[in-house]
Design an enzyme around this catalytic site. Structure first.
Site, PDB file in Angstrom:
ATOM      1  N   HIS A 256     -26.761  36.141  13.179  1.00 33.05           N
ATOM      2  CA  HIS A 256     -27.474  35.854  11.929  1.00 33.05           C
ATOM      3  C   HIS A 256     -27.645  34.340  11.743  1.00 33.05           C
ATOM      4  O   HIS A 256     -28.759  33.848  11.534  1.00 33.05           O
ATOM      5  CB  HIS A 256     -26.691  36.459  10.755  1.00 33.05           C
ATOM      6  CG  HIS A 256     -27.322  36.254   9.415  1.00 33.05           C
ATOM      7  ND1 HIS A 256     -28.081  37.220   8.795  1.00 33.05           N
ATOM      8  CD2 HIS A 256     -27.333  35.188   8.586  1.00 33.05           C
ATOM      9  CE1 HIS A 256     -28.520  36.746   7.633  1.00 33.05           C
ATOM     10  NE2 HIS A 256     -28.075  35.518   7.479  1.00 33.05           N
ATOM     11  N   GLU A 257     -26.554  33.610  11.838  1.00 31.20           N
ATOM     12  CA  GLU A 257     -26.631  32.156  11.615  1.00 31.20           C
ATOM     13  C   GLU A 257     -27.435  31.471  12.727  1.00 31.20           C
ATOM     14  O   GLU A 257     -28.087  30.450  12.490  1.00 31.20           O
ATOM     15  CB  GLU A 257     -25.233  31.547  11.487  1.00 31.20           C
ATOM     16  CG  GLU A 257     -24.419  32.074  10.299  1.00 31.20           C
ATOM     17  CD  GLU A 257     -25.125  31.967   8.953  1.00 31.20           C
ATOM     18  OE1 GLU A 257     -25.962  31.060   8.779  1.00 31.20           O
ATOM     19  OE2 GLU A 257     -24.854  32.819   8.072  1.00 31.20           O
ATOM     20  N   HIS A 260     -30.969  31.419  11.643  1.00 29.63           N
ATOM     21  CA  HIS A 260     -31.233  30.279  10.751  1.00 29.63           C
ATOM     22  C   HIS A 260     -31.279  28.978  11.554  1.00 29.63           C
ATOM     23  O   HIS A 260     -32.150  28.132  11.348  1.00 29.63           O
ATOM     24  CB  HIS A 260     -30.123  30.159   9.701  1.00 29.63           C
ATOM     25  CG  HIS A 260     -30.165  31.195   8.617  1.00 29.63           C
ATOM     26  ND1 HIS A 260     -31.248  31.364   7.795  1.00 29.63           N
ATOM     27  CD2 HIS A 260     -29.241  32.112   8.206  1.00 29.63           C
ATOM     28  CE1 HIS A 260     -30.988  32.332   6.917  1.00 29.63           C
ATOM     29  NE2 HIS A 260     -29.776  32.809   7.143  1.00 29.63           N
TER      30      HIS A 260
HETATM   31 ZN    ZN Z   1     -28.807  34.214   5.951  1.00 35.01          ZN
END
Ligand code: ZN
Length: 491
Positions: A256-257, A260
């Site tokens: 997830h990170e 980003h």
């Molecule tokens: Zn997030």
């Protein structure tokens, strides 16, 4: 165009200082000595003062008056759109109100953490009342004649409105509720059990980050209590966490990170340290983290590869084949906590917060009635009662720090990811073959070229529309979830 050049030079230093402030924040959550907390808050407040003074510097207003946006190229016009918007926002909020909000939210965050540890909602409500009052005042200053909650959403997702969000949620909710009920009535996959040493988890997490295209020469991975990413351009850092009973938490927080982080790393270098040099909105940011984590990372093809990696790292952990592993990764389960929710239920958690915070801001819901409203709504949507406040209205930090209008961007990220995923499948027909070999390059190159490299050049909805060829809407996400879980649960 001297004024434009002067403004951009000034802006570049402001962006650089903002990156420095962000680095202090990263340090605070990762490596700062515990005893440094008070000194750090003084340091951060001083940096904030410097940044604020630059944002209201009279020269900025003077340059803005002299610049003719129409004479600039499209990149210059996009830069001006961001600069004018943020200048107007700063000028609308009285300095003493901004200072009071900073002070109260800093106090509220500490009181929230204590109240959560003590399971004591009543101890948190007085300071929450102060936060709500001040944020409403700020919203009124920003909105003028417009809607207060719209003005708040606009801070995180420019040009999105509460009415559009409400319509989107209305279209999603019945189908998600039905899917959830059908899935939970079916036979559940076996949950993961066993012991997974933290060191080996971090080794595999680093491998996963690189597999998804995260550039370790311009990034690093550390541990934090709540995973986050920070920075942009050539210094983009991510964090993850380990739980020796639940390695998926580490692996999927990392992926997830990384989503980003890759967004920030892949923005065109020409935009470095300018207003275009960051992700364009929270929703588009979350679309990148979510598509990496879910549509790619939790796909049958990719989990097949991950299963082999985990067998190598941890030996036999009781799951006998890749299909059982895929079902285990995607297991839908009861639970109270948003951040631990599966793909089917996650957006229901967001809808609850969206309706409650909108009602708090309009005055339809009083702070004193928040816990009861939360618990009633949770029981109605999930079918069981909240057992304690830390599993209910005290679970998230957002409201204590004044983040009203932020929650819906999590769902927008899922919705955008649904649109992008549909287009990605068409653009990369052998995606599953690649993912099954642990290769994400076909997907990540497509996302880099269609979304990430543009940074803040286009408006949020425009980015998604240009990349996916459709106006953003919830249909692709819901269709994807229904297809995936109907098949996975053999409904
Ligand atoms: Zn997030």
């Amino acid at each position: 165009m001297r004024a434009y050049e002067n403004l951009m030079r000034f802006q570049r230093d402001t962006e650089a200082l903002a990156q420095v402030a962000g680095r202090l924040g990263w340090d605070q959550e990762t490596t700062m000595p515990r005893g440094a907390a008070d000194q750090r808050s003084d340091e951060m407040a001083a940096m904030e003062g410097v940044l604020h003074a630059r944002r209201i510097d009279p020269r900025v207003g003077d340059w803005l008056d002299r610049i003719d946006d129409g004479a600039l190229d499209p990149v210059g016009q996009a830069q001006m759109r961001h600069i004018r918007k943020s200048y107007a926002r700063t000028m609308k909020v009285p300095a003493d109100l901004a200072a009071r909000i900073a002070k109260v939210t800093s106090k509220a965050q500490g009181q929230w953490a204590q109240a959560r540890a003590d399971e004591d909602v009543a101890a948190f409500l007085p300071v929450l009342e102060e936060v709500v009052t001040l944020k409403r005042e700020e919203g009124q200053a920003l909105a003028g004649q417009g809607d207060v909650y719209d003005a708040m959403v606009d801070d995180y997702e420019p040009e999105m409105t509460a009415a559009d969000l409400a319509a989107m949620f209305d279209s999603m909710r019945p189908r998600l509720v039905a899917l959830r009920a059908a899935v939970l009535a079916a036979e559940a996959p076996t949950p993961l059990s066993g012991h997974f040493p933290a060191g080996a988890q971090m080794d595999l997490a680093r491998k996963l980050a690189v597999t998804f295209g995260y550039d370790m020469a311009r990034g690093r991975i550390d541990k934090a209590v709540h995973p986050f990413s920070s920075g942009s351009g050539h210094d983009v850092r991510i964090t993850t966490r380990t739980n020796e009973l639940d390695p998926f938490n580490c692996f999927y927080s990392t992926i997830h990170e990384v989503g980003h982080g890759c967004y920030e790393q892949n923005i065109d270098d020409a935009y470095l340290l300018t207003p275009l040099g960051g992700g364009v909105s929270m929703g588009v940011h979350e679309s990148q983290s979510r598509i990496y984590e879910n549509q790619l990372g939790r796909s049958r093809a990719f989990t097949g590869w991950l299963y082999g990696q985990m067998r190598e790292a941890f030996g036999d952990f009781g799951i006998t084949d890749a299909e059982a592993f895929y079902r285990c990764v995607n297991r839908v389960h009861d639970g109270y906590i948003r951040t631990e929710a599966d793909e089917v239920q996650y957006n229901l958690h967001i809808m609850l917060r969206f309706d409650l915070e909108r009602a708090l801001m309009s005055g339809d819901l009083q702070v004193a009635d928040l816990e009861a409203a939360w618990n009633d709504r949770f029981a109605a949507d999930f079918g069981y009662a909240v057992d304690k406040p830390s599993d209910g209205c005290l679970q998230d930090v957002h409201w204590s720090v004044g983040l009203f209008g932020y929650f819906p961007t999590y769902s927008l990220g899922n919705v955008y990811a649904g649109c992008l995923h549909r287009a990605l499948r068409a653009a990369v027909p052998d995606l599953d073959d690649q993912l099954a070999r642990g290769e994400t390059g076909g997907a990540t190159a497509w996302l880099r070229d269609t979304v990430q490299r543009h940074g803040g050049l286009y408006r949020p909805a425009e980015v998604i529309e240009r990349a996916s060829g459709m106006a953003p809407g919830a249909e692709p996400l819901i269709a994807y979830l229904e297809a995936k879980f109907t098949e996975l649960y053999r409904l």
